[in-house]
Motif scaffolding. Structure first.
Motif, PDB file in Angstrom:
ATOM      1  N   GLU A  65      18.190 -26.297 -61.680  1.00 21.21           N
ATOM      2  CA  GLU A  65      16.860 -26.905 -61.606  1.00 21.21           C
ATOM      3  C   GLU A  65      16.247 -26.591 -60.246  1.00 21.21           C
ATOM      4  N   GLN A  66      15.031 -26.037 -60.252  1.00 21.38           N
ATOM      5  CA  GLN A  66      14.401 -25.589 -59.019  1.00 21.38           C
ATOM      6  C   GLN A  66      12.969 -26.112 -58.919  1.00 21.38           C
ATOM      7  N   VAL A  67      12.480 -26.194 -57.674  1.00 23.92           N
ATOM      8  CA  VAL A  67      11.087 -26.525 -57.395  1.00 23.92           C
ATOM      9  C   VAL A  67      10.507 -25.403 -56.540  1.00 23.92           C
ATOM     10  N   GLU A  68       9.387 -24.855 -56.967  1.00 22.66           N
ATOM     11  CA  GLU A  68       8.745 -23.793 -56.188  1.00 22.66           C
ATOM     12  C   GLU A  68       7.959 -24.420 -55.042  1.00 22.66           C
ATOM     13  N   LEU A  69       8.291 -24.039 -53.810  1.00 21.44           N
ATOM     14  CA  LEU A  69       7.603 -24.555 -52.632  1.00 21.44           C
ATOM     15  C   LEU A  69       6.493 -23.629 -52.154  1.00 21.44           C
ATOM     16  N   PHE A  70       6.396 -22.452 -52.757  1.00 16.25           N
ATOM     17  CA  PHE A  70       5.377 -21.461 -52.403  1.00 16.25           C
ATOM     18  C   PHE A  70       5.634 -20.942 -50.974  1.00 16.25           C
ATOM     19  N   PRO A  71       4.743 -20.108 -50.412  1.00 20.20           N
ATOM     20  CA  PRO A  71       5.081 -19.426 -49.160  1.00 20.20           C
ATOM     21  C   PRO A  71       5.336 -20.369 -47.983  1.00 20.20           C
ATOM     22  N   LYS A  72       6.373 -20.043 -47.235  1.00 18.60           N
ATOM     23  CA  LYS A  72       6.685 -20.720 -45.985  1.00 18.60           C
ATOM     24  C   LYS A  72       6.868 -19.646 -44.913  1.00 18.60           C
ATOM     25  N   ARG A  73       6.279 -19.861 -43.751  1.00 20.18           N
ATOM     26  CA  ARG A  73       6.376 -18.852 -42.687  1.00 20.18           C
ATOM     27  C   ARG A  73       7.673 -19.009 -41.898  1.00 20.18           C
ATOM     28  N   HIS A  74       8.110 -17.914 -41.302  1.00 18.83           N
ATOM     29  CA  HIS A  74       9.309 -17.890 -40.445  1.00 18.83           C
ATOM     30  C   HIS A  74      10.523 -18.490 -41.167  1.00 18.83           C
ATOM     31  N   PHE A  75      10.691 -18.125 -42.440  1.00 21.68           N
ATOM     32  CA  PHE A  75      11.800 -18.706 -43.203  1.00 21.68           C
ATOM     33  C   PHE A  75      12.790 -17.624 -43.599  1.00 21.68           C
ATOM     34  N   ARG A  76      14.077 -17.990 -43.515  1.00 27.80           N
ATOM     35  CA  ARG A  76      15.163 -17.075 -43.883  1.00 27.80           C
ATOM     36  C   ARG A  76      15.961 -17.696 -45.024  1.00 27.80           C
ATOM     37  N   CYS A  77      16.299 -16.889 -46.012  1.00 28.24           N
ATOM     38  CA  CYS A  77      16.978 -17.391 -47.206  1.00 28.24           C
ATOM     39  C   CYS A  77      18.301 -18.060 -46.845  1.00 28.24           C
ATOM     40  N   ASP A  78      18.555 -19.234 -47.443  1.00 31.05           N
ATOM     41  CA  ASP A  78      19.779 -19.987 -47.179  1.00 31.05           C
ATOM     42  C   ASP A  78      20.894 -19.680 -48.166  1.00 31.05           C
ATOM     43  N   CYS A  79      20.589 -18.921 -49.232  1.00 33.51           N
ATOM     44  CA  CYS A  79      21.579 -18.714 -50.288  1.00 33.51           C
ATOM     45  C   CYS A  79      22.884 -18.090 -49.783  1.00 33.51           C
ATOM     46  N   PRO A  80      22.847 -17.042 -48.942  1.00 34.65           N
ATOM     47  CA  PRO A  80      24.111 -16.437 -48.519  1.00 34.65           C
ATOM     48  C   PRO A  80      24.773 -17.130 -47.326  1.00 34.65           C
ATOM     49  N   THR A  81      24.287 -18.307 -46.936  1.00 40.47           N
ATOM     50  CA  THR A  81      24.850 -18.985 -45.773  1.00 40.47           C
ATOM     51  C   THR A  81      25.765 -20.120 -46.190  1.00 40.47           C
ATOM     52  N   SER A  82      26.473 -20.648 -45.220  1.00 40.38           N
ATOM     53  CA  SER A  82      27.380 -21.771 -45.480  1.00 40.38           C
ATOM     54  C   SER A  82      26.630 -23.072 -45.727  1.00 40.38           C
ATOM     55  N   ALA A  83      25.291 -23.045 -45.598  1.00 48.78           N
ATOM     56  CA  ALA A  83      24.497 -24.247 -45.851  1.00 48.78           C
ATOM     57  C   ALA A  83      24.534 -24.641 -47.323  1.00 48.78           C
ATOM     58  N   ILE A  84      24.761 -23.652 -48.206  1.00 50.96           N
ATOM     59  CA  ILE A  84      24.883 -23.928 -49.640  1.00 50.96           C
ATOM     60  C   ILE A  84      26.323 -23.615 -50.039  1.00 50.96           C
ATOM     61  N   PRO A  85      27.233 -24.579 -49.922  1.00 50.22           N
ATOM     62  CA  PRO A  85      28.660 -24.310 -50.173  1.00 50.22           C
ATOM     63  C   PRO A  85      28.960 -24.156 -51.650  1.00 50.22           C
ATOM     64  N   HIS A  86      30.094 -23.498 -51.931  1.00 47.15           N
ATOM     65  CA  HIS A  86      30.638 -23.357 -53.286  1.00 47.15           C
ATOM     66  C   HIS A  86      29.697 -22.634 -54.235  1.00 47.15           C
ATOM     67  N   HIS A  87      28.777 -21.856 -53.688  1.00 52.13           N
ATOM     68  CA  HIS A  87      27.898 -21.076 -54.563  1.00 52.13           C
ATOM     69  C   HIS A  87      27.611 -19.739 -53.878  1.00 52.13           C
ATOM     70  N   PRO A  88      28.556 -18.789 -53.962  1.00 49.55           N
ATOM     71  CA  PRO A  88      28.374 -17.520 -53.261  1.00 49.55           C
ATOM     72  C   PRO A  88      27.167 -16.748 -53.771  1.00 49.55           C
ATOM     73  N   CYS A  89      26.449 -16.137 -52.848  1.00 46.54           N
ATOM     74  CA  CYS A  89      25.281 -15.337 -53.202  1.00 46.54           C
ATOM     75  C   CYS A  89      25.747 -14.053 -53.887  1.00 46.54           C
ATOM     76  N   THR A  90      25.133 -13.725 -55.013  1.00 43.31           N
ATOM     77  CA  THR A  90      25.512 -12.518 -55.749  1.00 43.31           C
ATOM     78  C   THR A  90      24.838 -11.264 -55.209  1.00 43.31           C
ATOM     79  N   LEU A  91      23.837 -11.433 -54.354  1.00 44.50           N
ATOM     80  CA  LEU A  91      23.094 -10.285 -53.819  1.00 44.50           C
ATOM     81  C   LEU A  91      23.486  -9.948 -52.385  1.00 44.50           C
ATOM     82  N   HIS A  92      24.049 -10.915 -51.665  1.00 45.64           N
ATOM     83  CA  HIS A  92      24.467 -10.725 -50.274  1.00 45.64           C
ATOM     84  C   HIS A  92      25.908 -11.182 -50.184  1.00 45.64           C
ATOM     85  N   GLN A  93      26.819 -10.248 -50.168  1.00 44.29           N
ATOM     86  CA  GLN A  93      28.239 -10.555 -50.368  1.00 44.29           C
ATOM     87  C   GLN A  93      28.883 -11.290 -49.203  1.00 44.29           C
TER      88      GLN A  93
END
Length: 421
Positions: A65-93
């Motif tokens: 389940e997701q919510v679109e926040l639309f554009p945010k400036r100076h933002f870096r994706c959190d998916c491949p970081t340890s900030a989102i545990p137990h869910h490895p990024c499939t695009l950034h190994q």
């Protein structure tokens, strides 16, 4: 065979809708690009509320389940970081450290506007407007552009994909059935909330002047109205006087010629020389109603004939109209988006977007080695012949092919392939 034709037409319609909704290629996480302005999504399913890029929202969090926040400036994706545990990024190994420069406002808790309400697209009636500075989203009623409408009935059932009218209604403006707001989207280019205006001296200086619209009301009447440009002489007589150079306070108070000694004349001439070397302030005369509103908000006083929140609506071309003197420019330079429009990253176009199933199959075969492509063609031809053989009795007997018949065919084909293997 009308049902089969309907099924094929439905599949083509779904492909066209998918091409319009997702025209980009989502095969690359934006983490490696560093902090950029990009579309950000909030994943409510993951344990921690952080932001993910559009590619990861498709490739890594499809069933979340997701919510679109639309554009945010100076933002870096959190998916491949340890900030989102137990869910490895499939695009950034590689698992990266948490992003230290990302700003997580209330939107990342699922809350929006100064009223701090969650956004529910099934019940929300109003259009929401994004602040250029803080990038939060605000209800039109919270900006005093309209009365707060009652929430509409929740409609959890999704419309039939073939129901064009329902689809168009779902994509229409949320406020389309409401009376027009006090300021419409055609009246302005950008919006800045009162909290952000108070942090930028030049924005506060321009508030309520021509091209910088505010919403205010007379306490006695209690109706909200637009404030833009110089108020009438009855309410603010001094505002009809031309703006003077703020670097020369004496000029602002001098009304009549005065006799001066020779030394005074020399000093005055030296001052004029210095002023000619620096640009004059070209900002318009301040709007005293707007400034009184900000002063009262700062002091907590209610001693005013007008009241307002302090939001501003900037009309088209506002970036070219700023004064760039030594007094006005610094606070604009500290917020570069006020001087130049920002570029928002978009993923590259999907080369397969808009193709039919047959075209996609042909393109897939082209990418295969020759021997595997030939095997694939033989397999396709065999399946086609088998399908035609199964459908021939329907044509001979004039029977309609139902979706269940097609499903049964593929289930039988799958079972046969299983026994062969």
């Amino acid at each position: 065979m009308s049902s089969l034709n309907d099924l094929l037409a439905s599949q083509d319609a779904l492909l066209r809708e998918a091409a319009l909704a997702l025209p980009h290629e989502f095969s690359r996480c934006t983490f490696g690009m560093g902090p950029i302005k990009q579309a950000v999504y909030l994943c409510l399913t993951c344990a921690t509320l952080h932001g993910i890029c559009s590619s990861c929202s498709i490739a890594c969090h499809t069933d979340h389940e997701q919510v679109e926040l639309f554009p945010k400036r100076h933002f870096r994706c959190d998916c491949p970081t340890s900030a989102i545990p137990h869910h490895p990024c499939t695009l950034h190994q590689t698992t990266e450290e948490e992003n230290g420069t990302n700003q997580y406002g209330q939107n990342f808790r699922g809350l929006f506007c100064r009223c701090a309400r969650p956004y529910d697209p099934k019940t929300e009636q109003e259009t929401m407007i994004q602040c250029l500075a803080c990038e939060d989203w605000f209800h039109e009623s919270c900006l005093n552009l309209r009365e707060r409408p009652p929430p509409r009935e929740s409609s959890p059932d999704l419309p039939d994909p073939g129901d064009t009218a329902a689809h168009e209604d779902d994509c229409s403006d949320a406020s389309s059935d409401l009376p027009p707001p006090l300021i419409s989207a055609d009246d302005y280019d950008s919006f800045v909330c009162a909290t952000c205006v108070s942090k930028v001296p030049t924005l506060r200086r321009y508030a309520g002047t021509k091209g910088v619209i505010m919403i205010v009301r007379d306490v006695a009447r209690g109706s909200w109205k637009r404030l833009e440009g110089e108020p009438s002489a009855e309410s603010q007589g001094s505002l009809d006087e031309p703006s003077l150079d703020v670097a020369d306070p004496e000029a602002a108070t001098t009304k009549r010629p005065r006799s001066r000694s020779s030394s005074q004349n020399d000093e005055r001439e030296a001052k004029r020389t210095r002023l000619s070397e620096s640009p004059l302030c070209l900002a318009p005369a301040v709007n005293h109603i707007a400034q009184a509103i900000f002063d009262n908000k700062t002091s907590g006083s209610k001693d005013s004939t007008h009241e307002g929140v302090g939001d501003i609506f900037l009309t088209e071309g506002f970036r070219e109209r700023w004064c760039r003197c030594e007094r006005c420019l610094p606070s604009l330079q500290a917020n570069p988006y006020l001087l130049e429009e920002e570029d928002t990253y978009e993923p590259p176009e999907d080369p397969d977007s808009g193709f039919s199933l047959e075209e996609l199959g042909a393109r897939a075969l082209e990418r295969l080695p020759r021997d595997r492509a030939i095997d694939g063609i033989h397999a396709f031809n065999g399946m086609r012949d088998h399908l035609l053989e199964c459908l021939r009795p329907f044509a001979q007997q004039g029977k309609i092919v139902e979706a269940a018949d097609v499903t049964q065919f593929f289930e039988a084909l799958k079972e046969k392939r299983h026994h062969v293997n």
